[in-house]
Design a protein around this motif. Structure first.
Motif, PDB file in Angstrom:
ATOM      1  N   THR A  18       6.796  36.450 -33.483  1.00 50.99           N
ATOM      2  CA  THR A  18       5.771  37.752 -32.800  1.00 50.99           C
ATOM      3  C   THR A  18       5.378  36.834 -31.453  1.00 50.99           C
ATOM      4  OG1 THR A  18       3.803  38.597 -33.089  1.00 50.99           O
ATOM      5  CG2 THR A  18       3.804  36.475 -33.666  1.00 50.99           C
ATOM      6  N   VAL A  49       5.852  42.631 -39.377  1.00 49.04           N
ATOM      7  CA  VAL A  49       5.231  41.986 -40.795  1.00 49.04           C
ATOM      8  C   VAL A  49       4.849  43.196 -41.593  1.00 49.04           C
ATOM      9  CG1 VAL A  49       2.629  41.848 -39.983  1.00 49.04           C
ATOM     10  CG2 VAL A  49       3.706  40.390 -41.526  1.00 49.04           C
ATOM     11  N   VAL A  75      -3.220  51.042 -39.340  1.00 53.55           N
ATOM     12  CA  VAL A  75      -2.700  49.419 -39.300  1.00 53.55           C
ATOM     13  C   VAL A  75      -2.122  49.441 -37.828  1.00 53.55           C
ATOM     14  CG1 VAL A  75      -0.511  49.719 -40.112  1.00 53.55           C
ATOM     15  CG2 VAL A  75      -1.334  47.613 -39.886  1.00 53.55           C
ATOM     16  N   GLY A  76      -2.482  48.001 -37.026  1.00 55.41           N
ATOM     17  CA  GLY A  76      -1.734  48.003 -35.953  1.00 55.41           C
ATOM     18  C   GLY A  76      -2.472  47.700 -34.757  1.00 55.41           C
ATOM     19  N   GLU A  77      -3.485  48.378 -34.563  1.00 57.62           N
ATOM     20  CA  GLU A  77      -4.271  48.521 -33.378  1.00 57.62           C
ATOM     21  C   GLU A  77      -5.565  49.212 -33.719  1.00 57.62           C
ATOM     22  OE1 GLU A  77      -2.669  51.437 -30.564  1.00 57.62           O
ATOM     23  OE2 GLU A  77      -1.465  52.047 -32.353  1.00 57.62           O
ATOM     24  N   PRO A  78      -6.749  49.260 -32.887  1.00 56.35           N
ATOM     25  CA  PRO A  78      -7.800  49.951 -33.209  1.00 56.35           C
ATOM     26  C   PRO A  78      -7.577  51.207 -33.300  1.00 56.35           C
ATOM     27  CG  PRO A  78      -8.087  48.344 -31.381  1.00 56.35           C
ATOM     28  CD  PRO A  78      -6.533  48.283 -31.521  1.00 56.35           C
ATOM     29  N   THR A  88      -6.940  48.913 -41.787  1.00 56.98           N
ATOM     30  CA  THR A  88      -6.561  47.698 -42.334  1.00 56.98           C
ATOM     31  C   THR A  88      -6.390  46.536 -40.959  1.00 56.98           C
ATOM     32  OG1 THR A  88      -4.158  48.043 -42.215  1.00 56.98           O
ATOM     33  CG2 THR A  88      -5.643  48.173 -44.317  1.00 56.98           C
ATOM     34  N   PHE A  89      -7.297  45.647 -40.658  1.00 55.34           N
ATOM     35  CA  PHE A  89      -7.265  44.835 -39.484  1.00 55.34           C
ATOM     36  C   PHE A  89      -6.374  43.538 -40.208  1.00 55.34           C
ATOM     37  CE2 PHE A  89      -8.044  40.573 -37.939  1.00 55.34           C
ATOM     38  CZ  PHE A  89      -7.612  40.703 -36.474  1.00 55.34           C
ATOM     39  N   TRP A  90      -5.195  43.109 -39.653  1.00 55.30           N
ATOM     40  CA  TRP A  90      -4.378  41.858 -40.117  1.00 55.30           C
ATOM     41  C   TRP A  90      -3.638  41.450 -38.893  1.00 55.30           C
ATOM     42  CZ3 TRP A  90       0.564  42.032 -42.590  1.00 55.30           C
ATOM     43  CH2 TRP A  90       0.892  43.197 -42.625  1.00 55.30           C
ATOM     44  N   GLN A  91      -2.675  40.615 -39.247  1.00 57.23           N
ATOM     45  CA  GLN A  91      -1.714  40.099 -38.247  1.00 57.23           C
ATOM     46  C   GLN A  91      -0.494  39.590 -39.052  1.00 57.23           C
ATOM     47  OE1 GLN A  91      -4.595  36.979 -36.958  1.00 57.23           O
ATOM     48  NE2 GLN A  91      -4.545  37.954 -34.793  1.00 57.23           N
ATOM     49  N   THR A  92       0.430  39.512 -38.123  1.00 58.71           N
ATOM     50  CA  THR A  92       1.829  38.727 -38.587  1.00 58.71           C
ATOM     51  C   THR A  92       1.321  37.391 -39.328  1.00 58.71           C
ATOM     52  OG1 THR A  92       2.816  39.621 -36.484  1.00 58.71           O
ATOM     53  CG2 THR A  92       4.032  37.744 -38.002  1.00 58.71           C
ATOM     54  N   GLU A  93       0.372  36.568 -38.594  1.00 62.03           N
ATOM     55  CA  GLU A  93       0.002  35.314 -39.006  1.00 62.03           C
ATOM     56  C   GLU A  93      -0.599  35.458 -40.505  1.00 62.03           C
ATOM     57  OE1 GLU A  93      -0.404  36.601 -36.118  1.00 62.03           O
ATOM     58  OE2 GLU A  93       0.109  35.175 -34.567  1.00 62.03           O
ATOM     59  N   ASP A 100      -8.374  37.870 -31.434  1.00 61.52           N
ATOM     60  CA  ASP A 100      -9.099  39.006 -31.088  1.00 61.52           C
ATOM     61  C   ASP A 100     -10.728  38.730 -30.820  1.00 61.52           C
ATOM     62  OD1 ASP A 100      -7.416  41.449 -31.499  1.00 61.52           O
ATOM     63  OD2 ASP A 100      -6.571  40.334 -33.263  1.00 61.52           O
ATOM     64  N   ARG A 146      -7.656  42.080 -28.007  1.00 61.63           N
ATOM     65  CA  ARG A 146      -7.200  40.633 -27.738  1.00 61.63           C
ATOM     66  C   ARG A 146      -7.886  39.989 -26.948  1.00 61.63           C
ATOM     67  NH1 ARG A 146      -3.506  38.667 -31.844  1.00 61.63           N
ATOM     68  NH2 ARG A 146      -3.491  37.136 -30.072  1.00 61.63           N
ATOM     69  N   ASN A 196      -1.314  45.169 -26.728  1.00 63.50           N
ATOM     70  CA  ASN A 196      -0.687  45.874 -28.047  1.00 63.50           C
ATOM     71  C   ASN A 196      -0.472  47.399 -27.603  1.00 63.50           C
ATOM     72  OD1 ASN A 196      -0.732  47.298 -30.398  1.00 63.50           O
ATOM     73  ND2 ASN A 196      -2.261  45.817 -31.357  1.00 63.50           N
ATOM     74  N   GLY A 216       0.952  49.709 -30.970  1.00 66.52           N
ATOM     75  CA  GLY A 216       0.963  48.710 -32.167  1.00 66.52           C
ATOM     76  C   GLY A 216       1.924  47.706 -32.179  1.00 66.52           C
TER      77      GLY A 216
HETATM   78  C1  WTA Z   1      -4.173  44.457 -33.647  1.00 74.46           C
HETATM   79  C2  WTA Z   1       0.120  44.163 -37.336  1.00 74.46           C
HETATM   80  C3  WTA Z   1      -7.707  46.688 -34.605  1.00 74.46           C
HETATM   81  C4  WTA Z   1      -5.061  42.953 -33.402  1.00 74.46           C
HETATM   82  C5  WTA Z   1      -0.395  44.108 -38.601  1.00 74.46           C
HETATM   83  C6  WTA Z   1      -4.023  42.069 -34.177  1.00 74.46           C
HETATM   84  C7  WTA Z   1      -5.792  45.683 -35.195  1.00 74.46           C
HETATM   85  C8  WTA Z   1      -2.754  42.543 -33.556  1.00 74.46           C
HETATM   86  C9  WTA Z   1      -5.786  46.352 -36.184  1.00 74.46           C
HETATM   87  C10 WTA Z   1      -1.734  41.914 -34.886  1.00 74.46           C
HETATM   88  C11 WTA Z   1      -6.806  47.168 -36.643  1.00 74.46           C
HETATM   89  C12 WTA Z   1      -3.806  45.136 -36.076  1.00 74.46           C
HETATM   90  N1  WTA Z   1      -7.764  47.303 -35.761  1.00 74.46           N
HETATM   91  N2  WTA Z   1      -6.782  45.778 -34.172  1.00 74.46           N
HETATM   92  N3  WTA Z   1      -6.895  47.934 -37.707  1.00 74.46           N
HETATM   93  N4  WTA Z   1      -4.608  45.930 -36.986  1.00 74.46           N
HETATM   94  N5  WTA Z   1      -4.583  44.941 -35.074  1.00 74.46           N
HETATM   95  O1  WTA Z   1       0.932  40.548 -35.672  1.00 74.46           O
HETATM   96  O2  WTA Z   1      -5.057  42.780 -32.035  1.00 74.46           O
HETATM   97  O3  WTA Z   1       1.911  42.908 -35.190  1.00 74.46           O
HETATM   98  O4  WTA Z   1      -4.307  40.618 -33.461  1.00 74.46           O
HETATM   99  O5  WTA Z   1       0.441  42.670 -37.101  1.00 74.46           O
HETATM  100  O6  WTA Z   1      -2.773  43.857 -33.867  1.00 74.46           O
HETATM  101  O7  WTA Z   1      -0.427  42.273 -34.630  1.00 74.46           O
HETATM  102  P1  WTA Z   1       0.828  42.160 -35.622  1.00 74.46           P
END
Ligand code: WTA
Length: 657
Positions: free
Chosen positions: A267, A313, A393-396, A419-424, A509, A525, A531, A534
């Motif tokens: 990533t 992810v 998922v993926g962005e606001p 759902t807020f989350w990340q690859t990590e 973030d 970020r 982003n 997404g």
């Molecule tokens: C953003 C995707 C707001 C955020 C699963 C994060 C979000 C990055 C949200 C991770 C959400 C992901 N609301 N922002 N619901 N979900 N993000 O690693 O900036 O591709 O740090 O994982 O996407 O992106 P990644």
């Protein structure tokens, strides 16, 4: 797209949803949170015992002795593929449909748990026969097909560590990852179908391997999908369908430590090359299972559909592992949301009676636009009554898109899990729980039980609700990143920085918590990661790609808000041959866009290209990115430019093509 801080519409979980929910109501949610607070190890230990099959039970839940290199359930042994397949068959789900696969052209194939098991075992046996062993790395460069999931599960079965590279990435990006991960094999396909077109995969793979830098790769396994002519290198390349043909449909899983790496997924970070995020087997799987239960409230009769790609992810946790580990039926889709028309998603929900639908805000926004002047592709032209839960998922997700999704797709009856989350993080971190959390459009609401998310200032001190700050997680959790492959120092520096005290996980973030509700809203970020639709893109990655072009002397990349893609990539370029104008400038801009598309992948193509004789720099030669961000937005520069060496440059850069 400003996240709305003023948003005050509240949507409560529907009463009949609450009745049958895994976490029924806020009291139940709070109880789980309290259990985690009271007895952290006991909480996670209980859940790990209840949700995973352990060949050998673990005796220690969490080992913090080498923090931040946390270890979870380390002396327990298990296998991810066994948990996803055999365990469900033992429970009597052998004939249940695991995957409803819909191809780009609409052809539907259903695969039962037993069939999936048999296919995975055959592939696992074939891989073993080639000499691929536990701990070996295998690159998977495939599109959205059943074979892609089989390949991942087969690696997991024999303890090989897969690293999936998104099928839209270029030969160069693929090569970088093959080299960094030290892959011994690549699993790919002849090609892929997307939006009615056939696109190559094997040819790109050949190009990636052509420079002689990927010497570890002894095998290339090619799945036949499009029938495109490909060249096969004797002694190295084999057809997937041929090597599995005579293999047995059983395969003893490799019983690995819970800490054995399940996969590495690259990533973008804020500096340098992409990072290989390493995930574990036990902890990762546990969270994939728990979030399927808690966030998606998965039930035996559900038809679950996550529209992500296995290259990201989301596709790992909510296509390949989570849904199968809980014995669900899931839809896997090869194509794109706009082919044959922008009603494709709605048509598929109607046809397969999907009950849970999980997609990205960027897709929602593009479908809002497409259906605004074409009723035939509007959700209301379809029967979407099977749906009971939506996810994002993926962005606001901006409140307007949230409302449209809620009303038009969910018929104002389905909760939305933002759902807020990340690859990590491996799985969801902050999200409404559909049977518990009152929803506010644009807010991902509250952390899942056991996730100690907080907002701190630049010194790592808590900030009061209502004040913005840096999003961190104060305690480890089972599915967290274990390290950056090949670069443990970068892991520590990137995620547990000294400035914050060294023991807080830094998400990267910014966020703010509501004064009254404590709800989290992600503000974007705080590093140089963009982003776009997404997809995570590092500005430095694009900059190094641009300066590698023979025409380019210097380049700076920033993001600007975009209604459709969330953020758009805006590049400022200084050419070696001086500043071009008119048609010449347009021509070179197109060339540079295509260059980035070819070097990294189409998703990295800049939207805006602007040329200057120079870039705005301080007297010490630092590029002033904050000014570029203002210009990229098309706003007037009102900031102090007195430290700027060459203020006249700003006028040149303001000129859009
Ligand atoms: C953003 C995707 C707001 C955020 C699963 C994060 C979000 C990055 C949200 C991770 C959400 C992901 N609301 N922002 N619901 N979900 N993000 O690693 O900036 O591709 O740090 O994982 O996407 O992106 P990644």
């Amino acid at each position: 797209m400003e996240p709305s801080m003023q948003e005050n519409r509240v949507f409560n979980p529907p009463a009949d949803f609450v009745k049958n929910a895994a976490i029924p109501g806020m009291e139940a949610y709070k109880q789980l949170c309290a259990e985690a607070e009271r007895d952290f190890d006991g909480f996670w230990g209980r859940l790990a015992r209840e949700n995973i099959y352990w060949k050998k039970p673990f005796t220690q839940v969490l080992d913090e002795s080498k923090a931040p290199f946390y270890k979870w359930f380390e002396d327990g042994t298990t296998n991810a593929s066994y948990n996803c397949l055999d365990r469900n068959i033992e429970k009597g789900l052998g004939s249940k449909t695991a995957i409803i696969f819909e191809a780009d052209d609409g052809a539907v194939t259903k695969v039962s748990y037993q069939e999936m098991h048999d296919r995975v075992c055959k592939m696992a046996n074939a891989l073993r026969k080639m000499g691929i062993q536990s701990g070996d790395r295998v690159i998977i460069y495939m599109a959205m097909t059943i074979e892609g999931i089989v390949a991942m599960q087969a690696c997991a079965r024999i303890g090989a560590i897969h690293s999936v590279v998104f099928g839209g990435f270029s030969a160069q990006a693929l090569r970088d990852r093959i080299i960094d991960v030290g892959a011994v094999a690549v699993i790919t396909a002849d090609g892929q179908f997307r939006g009615g077109k056939s696109l190559p995969l094997k040819a790109i793979c050949d190009e990636a391997l052509s420079t002689g830098e990927c010497g570890n790769v002894k095998h290339v396994i090619v799945s036949k999908r499009t029938g495109t002519e490909v060249s096969m290198t004797a002694g190295r390349d084999v057809w997937m369908q041929e090597i599995v043909a005579n293999e047995a449909t059983t395969c003893e899983p490799e019983w690995v430590s819970a800490e054995h790496p399940l996969f590495i997924l690259y990533t973008s970070g804020s500096t340098g090359k992409p990072k290989g995020v390493q995930h574990s087997t036990g902890g990762y799987l546990l969270w994939a299972i728990l979030t399927m239960k808690w966030t998606f409230d998965i039930k035996p009769e559900d038809v679950f559909w996550c529209t992500a790609d296995i290259g990201w992810v989301t596709g790992h946790s909510y296509i390949t592992y989570g849904p199968l580990a809980v014995g669900a039926t899931e839809i896997v889709f090869e194509g794109v949301p706009t082919y044959p028309n922008a009603g494709r998603f709605w048509d598929m929900i109607q046809k397969h009676k999907a009950t849970i639908f999980y997609t990205a805000p960027t897709a929602i926004r593009s479908l809002i636009k497409a259906s605004s002047n074409d009723e035939s592709v509007h959700p209301k032209s379809y029967d979407l009554s099977s749906l009971r839960l939506l996810g994002s998922v993926g962005e606001p997700i901006n409140p307007e898109a949230w409302m449209w999704y809620y009303e038009n797709v969910g018929g104002s009856r389905c909760p939305i899990a933002d759902t807020f989350w990340q690859t990590e993080t491996g799985g969801h971190m902050i999200s409404p729980l559909p049977g518990a959390t009152p929803m506010i459009p644009g807010s991902c609401t509250l952390p899942l039980p056991g996730i100690m998310a907080a907002i701190v200032d630049e010194a790592g001190h808590d900030v009061p609700n209502g004040n913005g700050g840096i999003l961190v997680v104060k305690r480890p959790w089972p599915s967290m990143i274990r390290t950056i492959w090949n670069d443990p120092d970068r892991f520590v520096k990137s995620y547990f920085p000294e400035e914050l005290g060294g023991n807080l996980y830094l998400a990267g973030d910014g966020a703010i918590r509501n004064k009254d509700t404590g709800y989290f809203t992600i503000t974007g970020r705080i590093d140089d990661v963009l982003n776009v639709s997404g997809h995570r893109m590092g500005t430095m990655e694009i900059e190094s790609c641009l300066v590698a072009n023979p025409l380019v002397a210097e380049a700076a990349v920033v993001g600007r808000p975009d209604d459709m893609t969330g953020e758009a990539i805006c590049v400022f370029v200084v050419l070696k041959g001086g500043r071009p104008t008119g048609d010449e400038a347009k021509k070179i801009a197109t060339e540079l866009r295509n260059w980035v598309g070819k070097e990294i992948g189409p998703i990295a193509k800049p939207k805006d290209v602007r040329f200057g004789d120079n870039l705005p720099k301080t007297r010490s030669g630092k590029i002033m990115r904050r000014l570029l961000r203002v210009i990229a937005k098309g706003e007037e520069v009102t900031q102090d430019t007195s430290t700027l060496e060459n203020p006249a440059i700003l006028d040149q850069l303001k000129e859009a093509l």
